[in-house]
Scaffold this motif. Structure first.
Motif, short mmCIF file in Angstrom:
data_model
loop_
_atom_site.label_atom_id
_atom_site.label_comp_id
_atom_site.label_asym_id
_atom_site.label_seq_id
_atom_site.Cartn_x
_atom_site.Cartn_y
_atom_site.Cartn_z
N ASN A 2 0.81 -1.17 0.01
CA ASN A 2 0.26 -0.06 0.06
C ASN A 2 0.85 1.30 -0.08
O ASN A 2 1.70 1.35 0.94
N ASN A 97 -1.52 -12.78 6.46
CA ASN A 97 -2.00 -13.24 5.14
C ASN A 97 -3.74 -12.56 5.25
O ASN A 97 -4.25 -12.19 4.40
N LYS A 100 -4.20 -8.83 5.04
CA LYS A 100 -4.31 -8.41 3.65
C LYS A 100 -5.49 -8.69 2.93
O LYS A 100 -6.23 -7.75 2.25
N GLU A 101 -6.00 -9.89 3.23
CA GLU A 101 -7.41 -10.51 2.65
C GLU A 101 -8.43 -9.48 3.02
O GLU A 101 -9.26 -9.08 2.02
N TYR A 105 -3.68 -2.93 7.05
CA TYR A 105 -2.26 -2.64 6.74
C TYR A 105 -1.99 -3.87 7.50
O TYR A 105 -2.36 -4.43 8.61
N ALA A 106 -0.60 -4.42 7.39
CA ALA A 106 0.15 -5.62 7.86
C ALA A 106 1.47 -5.30 7.91
O ALA A 106 2.23 -5.00 7.32
N SER A 128 3.94 -13.77 2.69
CA SER A 128 2.93 -13.06 3.26
C SER A 128 2.53 -11.66 2.72
O SER A 128 1.57 -11.02 2.70
N LYS A 129 3.62 -11.10 2.06
CA LYS A 129 3.82 -10.03 1.39
C LYS A 129 3.13 -8.78 2.04
O LYS A 129 2.06 -8.08 1.89
N PRO A 130 3.69 -8.33 3.32
CA PRO A 130 3.18 -7.40 4.40
C PRO A 130 3.41 -6.11 3.76
O PRO A 130 4.33 -5.98 2.98
N ASP A 131 2.95 -5.10 4.28
CA ASP A 131 3.01 -3.79 3.98
C ASP A 131 4.63 -3.14 4.33
O ASP A 131 5.18 -2.59 3.85
#
Length: 188
Positions: A2, A97, A100-101, A105-106, A128-131
């Motif tokens: 994001n 995860n 994000k779904e 924000y993670a 996990s593709k965190p922010d």
């Protein structure tokens, strides 16, 4: 990632991290637009988040430290549907995860213990593709530099940050921001 959240983190080099109501109230005297919430329980987390939102700040709830949550993804659903939190912090990939779904924000938090930890950070953050990620302890400039080289997301350094020198060293090593519960450092 994001981009709005990334910009907020980049504009907030010192993130106020709160562990009780007293430090929460003190955090509102700072310029920190992000508040990391490291306390609370299932009964009062909505009120704590609401207090942060009333002050116009980004509320990030550390799910691993809120009493009453058991580490499953349903805790993220609870935060999303029962609070106005902007996001979560967790060491658990499944919770990242799920956040994000759900459009939260993670921040994926990692403890750096050894060289295997570095590989774990790379592997889990790719999955996990965190922010952003947060690494602890945050006083390891060589390690911070190494992690930043392999990430395409902001890296926050936290834990054992004792003074302005620690802040500047972490930032110079490539950390986007630092998180700290030490109130005197929030005003640097």
């Amino acid at each position: 990632m994001n981009h709005a959240f990334r910009e907020i983190i980049e504009d907030c080099p010192v993130i106020a991290t709160v562990k009780d109501m007293e430090s929460l109230e003190k955090s509102f005297e700072t310029d920190s637009q992000i508040i990391f919430i490291l306390f609370g329980d299932i009964c009062n987390i909505s009120e704590i988040v609401e207090r942060v939102k009333t002050e116009g700040r980004i509320a990030m709830v550390h799910l691993d430290l809120v009493s009453g949550f058991d580490g499953r993804e349903i805790a993220v659903d609870f935060i999303r549907h029962n609070t106005r939190a902007d996001g979560i912090i967790s060491t658990k990939t499944a919770q990242i995860n799920r956040a994000k779904e759900l459009g939260l924000y993670a921040v994926h938090r990692f403890f750096v213990l050894d060289s295997r930890s570095l590989e774990n950070i790379r592997r889990q953050s790719a999955a996990s593709k965190p922010d952003c990620i947060e690494i602890l302890p945050g006083i390891m400039p060589k390690v911070i530099k190494r992690i930043v080289q392999h990430q395409h997301i902001p890296v926050i350094a936290g834990g054992l940050i004792d003074d302005k020198e620690d802040i500047m060293t972490a930032l110079k090593a490539g950390a986007t921001a630092i998180s700290t519960t030490r109130q005197e450092l929030w005003f640097i």
